[in-house]
Design an enzyme around this catalytic site. Structure first.
Site, PDB file in Angstrom:
ATOM      1  N   SER A 108      24.639  -3.263 -42.064  1.00  0.00           N
ATOM      2  CA  SER A 108      23.937  -4.398 -41.405  1.00  0.00           C
ATOM      3  C   SER A 108      22.356  -4.455 -41.745  1.00  0.00           C
ATOM      4  O   SER A 108      21.805  -3.407 -41.993  1.00  0.00           O
ATOM      5  CB  SER A 108      23.945  -4.299 -39.762  1.00  0.00           C
ATOM      6  OG  SER A 108      23.260  -5.091 -39.135  1.00  0.00           O
ATOM      7  N   TYR A 132      20.950 -11.095 -42.619  1.00  0.00           N
ATOM      8  CA  TYR A 132      20.483 -11.937 -41.891  1.00  0.00           C
ATOM      9  C   TYR A 132      19.345 -12.564 -42.525  1.00  0.00           C
ATOM     10  O   TYR A 132      18.435 -11.811 -42.924  1.00  0.00           O
ATOM     11  CB  TYR A 132      20.050 -11.362 -40.491  1.00  0.00           C
ATOM     12  CG  TYR A 132      21.452 -11.059 -39.752  1.00  0.00           C
ATOM     13  CD1 TYR A 132      22.244 -11.894 -39.380  1.00  0.00           C
ATOM     14  CD2 TYR A 132      21.411  -9.883 -38.888  1.00  0.00           C
ATOM     15  CE1 TYR A 132      23.595 -11.789 -38.449  1.00  0.00           C
ATOM     16  CE2 TYR A 132      22.557  -9.600 -38.110  1.00  0.00           C
ATOM     17  CZ  TYR A 132      23.415 -10.468 -38.019  1.00  0.00           C
ATOM     18  OH  TYR A 132      24.568 -10.102 -37.163  1.00  0.00           O
ATOM     19  N   THR A 158      25.972 -13.413 -43.285  1.00  0.00           N
ATOM     20  CA  THR A 158      26.361 -13.667 -41.867  1.00  0.00           C
ATOM     21  C   THR A 158      26.018 -15.037 -41.437  1.00  0.00           C
ATOM     22  O   THR A 158      24.736 -15.281 -41.292  1.00  0.00           O
ATOM     23  CB  THR A 158      26.187 -12.723 -40.774  1.00  0.00           C
ATOM     24  OG1 THR A 158      26.519 -11.401 -41.302  1.00  0.00           O
ATOM     25  CG2 THR A 158      26.591 -12.861 -39.430  1.00  0.00           C
ATOM     26  N   LYS A 236      30.202 -14.486 -44.000  1.00  0.00           N
ATOM     27  CA  LYS A 236      30.996 -14.054 -43.060  1.00  0.00           C
ATOM     28  C   LYS A 236      30.637 -14.913 -41.523  1.00  0.00           C
ATOM     29  O   LYS A 236      29.729 -15.100 -41.317  1.00  0.00           O
ATOM     30  CB  LYS A 236      30.517 -12.480 -42.898  1.00  0.00           C
ATOM     31  CG  LYS A 236      30.807 -11.847 -41.578  1.00  0.00           C
ATOM     32  CD  LYS A 236      30.544 -10.311 -41.630  1.00  0.00           C
ATOM     33  CE  LYS A 236      31.152  -9.720 -40.236  1.00  0.00           C
ATOM     34  NZ  LYS A 236      30.196  -9.872 -39.166  1.00  0.00           N
ATOM     35  N   HIS A 260      32.682 -12.630 -35.363  1.00  0.00           N
ATOM     36  CA  HIS A 260      31.771 -11.775 -34.998  1.00  0.00           C
ATOM     37  C   HIS A 260      32.110 -10.946 -33.703  1.00  0.00           C
ATOM     38  O   HIS A 260      31.466 -10.447 -32.658  1.00  0.00           O
ATOM     39  CB  HIS A 260      30.491 -12.496 -34.342  1.00  0.00           C
ATOM     40  CG  HIS A 260      29.188 -11.889 -34.673  1.00  0.00           C
ATOM     41  ND1 HIS A 260      28.519 -12.380 -36.014  1.00  0.00           N
ATOM     42  CD2 HIS A 260      28.828 -10.694 -34.235  1.00  0.00           C
ATOM     43  CE1 HIS A 260      27.108 -11.616 -35.783  1.00  0.00           C
ATOM     44  NE2 HIS A 260      27.426 -10.324 -34.901  1.00  0.00           N
TER      45      HIS A 260
HETATM   46  C1  LIG Z   1      28.079  -3.638 -31.707  1.00  0.00           C
HETATM   47  C2  LIG Z   1      28.319  -4.635 -32.693  1.00  0.00           C
HETATM   48  C3  LIG Z   1      27.129  -5.010 -33.531  1.00  0.00           C
HETATM   49  C4  LIG Z   1      27.603  -5.861 -34.604  1.00  0.00           C
HETATM   50  N1  LIG Z   1      26.578  -6.247 -35.681  1.00  0.00           N
HETATM   51  C5  LIG Z   1      26.626  -7.083 -36.530  1.00  0.00           C
HETATM   52  C6  LIG Z   1      25.805  -7.337 -37.317  1.00  0.00           C
HETATM   53  O1  LIG Z   1      24.398  -6.597 -37.273  1.00  0.00           O
HETATM   54  N2  LIG Z   1      25.988  -8.129 -38.446  1.00  0.00           N
HETATM   55  C7  LIG Z   1      27.003  -8.758 -38.442  1.00  0.00           C
HETATM   56  O2  LIG Z   1      27.390  -9.563 -39.393  1.00  0.00           O
HETATM   57  N3  LIG Z   1      28.283  -8.485 -37.792  1.00  0.00           N
HETATM   58  C8  LIG Z   1      27.809  -7.745 -36.594  1.00  0.00           C
HETATM   59  N4  LIG Z   1      29.117  -7.391 -35.839  1.00  0.00           N
HETATM   60  C9  LIG Z   1      30.209  -8.098 -35.919  1.00  0.00           C
HETATM   61  C10 LIG Z   1      31.148  -7.229 -36.986  1.00  0.00           C
HETATM   62  O3  LIG Z   1      30.893  -7.404 -38.267  1.00  0.00           O
HETATM   63  C11 LIG Z   1      32.845  -7.729 -36.764  1.00  0.00           C
HETATM   64  O4  LIG Z   1      32.502  -9.090 -37.251  1.00  0.00           O
HETATM   65  C12 LIG Z   1      33.317  -7.441 -35.424  1.00  0.00           C
HETATM   66  O5  LIG Z   1      33.012  -6.235 -35.129  1.00  0.00           O
HETATM   67  C13 LIG Z   1      34.670  -7.528 -35.716  1.00  0.00           C
HETATM   68  O6  LIG Z   1      35.420  -7.297 -34.498  1.00  0.00           O
HETATM   69  P1  LIG Z   1      36.172  -5.884 -33.895  1.00  0.00           P
HETATM   70  O7  LIG Z   1      34.761  -5.112 -33.271  1.00  0.00           O
HETATM   71  O8  LIG Z   1      37.056  -6.259 -33.081  1.00  0.00           O
HETATM   72  O9  LIG Z   1      36.578  -5.000 -35.135  1.00  0.00           O
HETATM   73  C14 LIG Z   1      28.602  -6.595 -34.764  1.00  0.00           C
HETATM   74  C15 LIG Z   1      29.679  -6.300 -33.948  1.00  0.00           C
HETATM   75  C16 LIG Z   1      29.448  -5.173 -32.896  1.00  0.00           C
HETATM   76  C17 LIG Z   1      30.718  -5.004 -32.015  1.00  0.00           C
END
Ligand SMILES: Cc1cc2nc3c(=O)[nH]c(=O)nc-3n(C[C@H](O)[C@H](O)[C@H](O)COP(=O)(O)O)c2cc1C
Ligand SMILES: Cc1cc2nc3c(=O)[nH]c(=O)nc-3n(C[C@H](O)[C@H](O)[C@H](O)COP(=O)(O)O)c2cc1C
Ligand SMILES: Cc1cc2nc3c(=O)[nH]c(=O)nc-3n(C[C@H](O)[C@H](O)[C@H](O)COP(=O)(O)O)c2cc1C
Ligand SMILES: Cc1cc2nc3c(=O)[nH]c(=O)nc-3n(C[C@H](O)[C@H](O)[C@H](O)COP(=O)(O)O)c2cc1C
Lengths: 369, 369, 369, 369
Positions: A108, A132, A158, A236, A260
């Site tokens: 990330s 980002y 993203t 994404k 997300h």
């Molecule tokens: C705690 C957390 C932080 C996340 N941070 C980012 C991030 O910094 N950038 C991003 O593109 N997606 C982020 N996501 C989304 C994840 O990339 C992903 O889309 C999502 O967690 C998938 O669902 P799942 O947790 O049910 O597997 C984050 C998700 C969580 C749970």
């Protein structure tokens, strides 16, 4: 540890017990009422697997390729912010686990470990960098250049986060990073990009995002990014056929279907529902990935059958890290690998190519017979 | 107060703890088994938002117009009776809060604050007057004239209440107004219209309504009302395409789709279901509003996408008033404003006009793919 | 009593507290897993009422006719066995309550009060006699003759009970009538038809039925019955269009759609679902009634809108009797009357004829818009 | 015992109380999240029975034939492994009970009682032998020959178990057979086929299967088996029309629709859903059986109406054995017989042939009226 935790849900329950409240809530939460958080999972369960038998499944392989790179399993690690709240070596542990199993790790932008650290801690892991776009385009351009230099293989842009969604627990907790942690990709120079401070009014991370991310982004910025880098660009957060087609037109090499992790707007389609719509629209013209709510081998099998090339996992790895650092993350990946292997064996699929569209059917289908 | 209450549901839970039982039950209840009370909410959740990305959402506006008046947000305050049970300055506090955020406040005929008090307490607030037609047409005509004189901008004729519905808690409580409160619009002259007394047999408010409201009303009375006033007339409580068309024919300027907060007949359509049917029938020939079960930004977004011009809120404001008077009501409106703003930002909508029909889809849609 | 019990469900809860276990279980139970018992209710809730407004509802009437007899309300009392377990004067109390409100009472063959007693205790009540056909046709013929002689107005031939269904609680309780009660219609002469004895193996009432009722009945026996009596014959228990048409052909004057209160086979259609199918098949050629799971005014309204001429109620009257004898039964009828009246007022219906097909719509309908 | 246990669920609850955890979990579990385990049951309940009346049901018969053998009831005993964990004489007790009621008993390859013991303990019972194919084909051939020699009437080739599914409880328990029990069919000679040992990593039975069963099986092996034996071959575990057709082509005499009691892959179709699809495809060209989640008479009735020739029961017999050995198993069979008889009587069916397709309808059907 590992012997009593036999599935992802076991890890989630254990992590819920041991993580500090602040971190747990940040990791676990979805937007507002968290209905989509649940529906991401429920929607996957509305698909049935149609197993075929008396096919030779004595030799099975889960190998596939993503953007031309060979991976041992058709699932990888989604980018999640600030993994050092879960375990001291956060993102590094996660990246090493991904490497050990032979799949991709996505870092990330707002990680607690820098691009360069990851490159040196997990040099053999296939690495994507999740981007980002900051209002300050120089900041953005520098991130891209550093990812290239550090040997990352793709940029994952993203698109679903001009702002961050409303997560009630973070509002209540006035969420902020613990003082010893920072946004590692900004440790030099850009002080305000590095810190997530407590604020008077609510979630610190949301304020960080509001002040620094660029909400004026349009498809033109994808063009700008393409000119800036030679890396393939994956979009994404796409949830509609319309945006997937615009993405194709803009030259995306991959479409990553995602809501997300249900953290932005509560009430958007569960990701597996959006997947079908998008697979149909894209019609093979680029790779399509999906994430959101996947937590066992059968879940992954279904997405593959629907046409996804890779499934990504966010929270499951966080639970793994929280319960056992790198070993915990690796256990998670191995559990999923074992479950997917079992599903393939018991469905007559010896290779990923055998997991075809006719191997799944919607639950509702039967009510129309 | 406000810092720990971060969503409408928080206010509802808090209000449930602090309101006297009599008032709480009156505010909260729906008709008989209260299935529609729950379905109003559930039905909204059956719609998904299809967010679009990479659109410039750096500058967003929620401004719109209602009957030609500019409002800052596409939602307003529905008429609810007897708000002084929630906070000492009841309707005035509510009207001032609406004014501060820049939207419309609707005063009930059976308010505990009079038309004239509201006009003087909230002179700058856009005000609608909700009308119940009394058997004594002189009483009715006088209400209309007073609303005109006090600078109200529209008459909202509630058509769904020839009687009041059966609300079991009120029957059990033998609900009546506390002795220090009265029907403020009838404080002079008409003593029996002013009081809600305990009765032997059940809910005092139902008996009030039964003895005074006119259940013989027909479409001809709309004509009579139109002759009586120069104010635009909005019909509140319409639930079918048929009645919406009759309303258009009768010269209504607006149709307010509502099942009266599920308080009249249990088992009518959830208001968001009726909305679709009516939007289709009306086909742009007059403004259409909706209320019933809306309690977060995404809810409002969905109704706008389906074609509603304004969404109105009843109980949420009562919870705000109960928890913190005017400030509480304003917090509610600000929470909703923030949530709607977030939803727009995260769905690619910079203005109300961007919230188009294709941005929502029924959950069931996917089972037909 | 009556002041705190404001709806049928209140009576059910109260009865549950005060009835002896043996009787409560017998009254309450459905067949085996009792899924249909719940679905009878749920299925009614799947229909929505589409209320119409601005119609003169100041003067309302619920009057209708059943088999040519005027009744004040479009609902009546279904036959339920052995009502003296609920209150000392059982069926008599029930019949008098029905008379007071001006509707029909149906006496069961296996009542704890005889045909003649009912005639003398409730001479002014419109009375139907529910007939079970005994293997001993002389017994049956004598019942018919006695009903005729006692001024009953119709025979309700229950077709769904060649045997009794399996009710687990009765099996566990080894259900039998308390010693002071008997099958009152058989008090003279036929001793074995009178007693329900404890048996070694299970429910006493099931053994009674198995040994005495005739499971060899066919449509020919309807012809035999028609020759035997001048009374109109209503077929109770029909659940399919096919049987409704055979019933018409056999000369039935009425079809009573029923699954016997979910007491025979678990998993048959909820009665309101069967109603639609049968109304369509019968197409106005005879009167159609329905029972099963009706417990509030809106429920009755929906069945009328779907085309039922009368709705019958079984258990609700038993709860009324248990809580307050005749007064309790009358309260139940009055509650339903008040609720139906309210529903009519709030839906724009001044008379039963106004309750037309377009006033209801299936919940699922909206998902097809 | 039997007097207070009046339905299969009673036995299940009782067995849950008295079985050792290890055995209970092995018997009860389904794969991973156990959603299919529940859906097997729920899906049956989504079918309604359409009962017909006024048909002579005084003389009823449940007799039918399976592979030409007359059975008294249209349901039989499915193969389940290691029944001696439930009661000392395990499979023998079960086989004798099946014989007493006059139906078929199927012996598992991995039983705790041998082919020969069963033949001598239940000589008059119609017996099928369920075959797992071992990597060592000599082992397999010897099983087939022994079954033939011991008078078994058919081979049931289980096709859905190249491996065993993931059952979390067994993983947690590190399930293994109690030391005094062994795989009885392998007591001589082949030591490794006889023992199920505790292992370091998880379920002992899964490791047994992984090391010995042949996952390279294809349709060619069915041909090999056909050449090896004169017994009719039934394919057990088919879930798709495609495989059913391949089975026909391969010369199967029967297709046994099953998801192995939801123990292999969680998320496959509930067996009753698969049944419809397969009945349609097979179109009468061979006998079709079904198992999975059947636990009362109405369940069996529905499968027969949908076209199954026999319904098989797995766990219900295990609960019977656990609660009362042979008598318990017999009680289970008698309960089901009584319930099916009641369902037939109350639906107008005097014989199995009367249970036609039009006697069932999907719940969803009504929403399309
Ligand atoms: C705690 C957390 C932080 C996340 N941070 C980012 C991030 O910094 N950038 C991003 O593109 N997606 C982020 N996501 C989304 C994840 O990339 C992903 O889309 C999502 O967690 C998938 O669902 P799942 O947790 O049910 O597997 C984050 C998700 C969580 C749970
Ligand atoms: C306590 C209460 C009192 C109400 N009083 C009135 C009224 O006096 N006049 C009217 O037209 N509607 C009245 N309503 C209905 C509201 O205007 C509105 O339709 C409803 O509250 C919307 O649903 P919501 O509460 O879920 O937002 C009342 C509703 C409530 C909850
Ligand atoms: C305790 C009880 C006894 C019943 N006895 C009879 C009976 O003797 N004859 C008959 O035709 N129906 C009988 N029924 C069925 C009722 O007439 C009616 O169909 C059913 O109760 C309607 O459902 P409800 O109880 O949900 O209103 C009985 C029902 C119950 C609950
Ligand atoms: C404890 C247990 C052991 C089983 N063992 C076998 C087996 O050895 N061979 C086989 O073909 N099926 C086996 N099965 C599957 C059963 O034959 C049958 O398909 C399943 O139990 C039917 O579902 P039910 O238990 O819901 O009736 C087993 C099932 C259970 C529950």
């Amino acid at each position: 540890m590992s012997s009593s935790l036999v599935c992802v849900q076991d890890y989630e329950e254990q992590a819920t017990k041991i993580l500090p409240r602040n971190a747990l809530d940040y990791y676990r939460s979805g937007a507002t009422r968290e209905i989509t958080l649940q529906e991401n999972k429920d929607a996957i369960k509305r698909w049935y697997i149609r197993p075929r038998f008396l096919r030779d499944v004595s030799k099975r392989s889960m190998q596939t390729t993503v953007l031309g790179h060979t991976v041992n399993v058709p699932f990888g690690v989604a980018p999640t912010a600030m993994q050092r709240m879960a375990t001291p070596d956060g993102e590094s542990a996660n990246a090493r686990a991904a490497g050990k199993i032979g799949t991709v790790f996505t870092l990330s932008t707002i990680a607690t470990t820098s691009i360069e650290e990851i490159a040196s801690e997990a040099p053999d892991t296939l690495r994507f960098f999740q981007l980002y776009i900051y209002k300050d385009r120089a900041v953005t351009a520098s991130l891209v250049k550093r990812a290239e230099a550090a040997g990352f293989s793709a940029l994952v842009l993203t698109v679903d986060a001009p702002h961050f969604g409303i997560r009630l627990a973070d509002l209540r907790n006035k969420f902020t990073l613990p003082p010893h942690l920072g946004m590692a990709n900004f440790q030099t120079g850009d002080e305000k990009s590095n810190r997530v401070n407590t604020s008077a009014g609510g979630s610190g991370i949301n304020e960080y995002v509001k002040s620094l991310f660029d909400p004026s982004l349009t498809w033109d910025d994808v063009a700008w990014l393409k000119r800036l880098t030679h890396l393939p660009i994956v979009l994404k957060g796409i949830l509609t056929a319309e945006d997937a087609l615009l993405g194709l037109k803009a030259g995306a090499t991959g479409i990553w279907v995602s809501n997300h992790g249900a953290r932005q707007v509560d009430g958007v389609p569960p990701s597996i529902e959006a997947l079908s719509e998008i697979i149909k629209a894209v019609d093979g013209r680029c790779e399509v990935y999906v994430d959101g709510g996947f937590s066992e081998g059968t879940d992954i099998f279904k997405a593959l059958a629907l046409g996804a090339r890779m499934v990504f996992l966010g929270r499951p790895l966080l639970w793994g890290l929280a319960c056992g650092g790198e070993e915990g993350a690796l256990n998670i990946l191995n559990i999923l690998k074992g479950e997917l292997d079992s599903t393939m064996a018991l469905s007559g699929c010896a290779s990923i190519n055998d997991i075809t569209k006719d191997m799944v059917i919607r639950k509702d289908h039967y009510s129309r017979l």
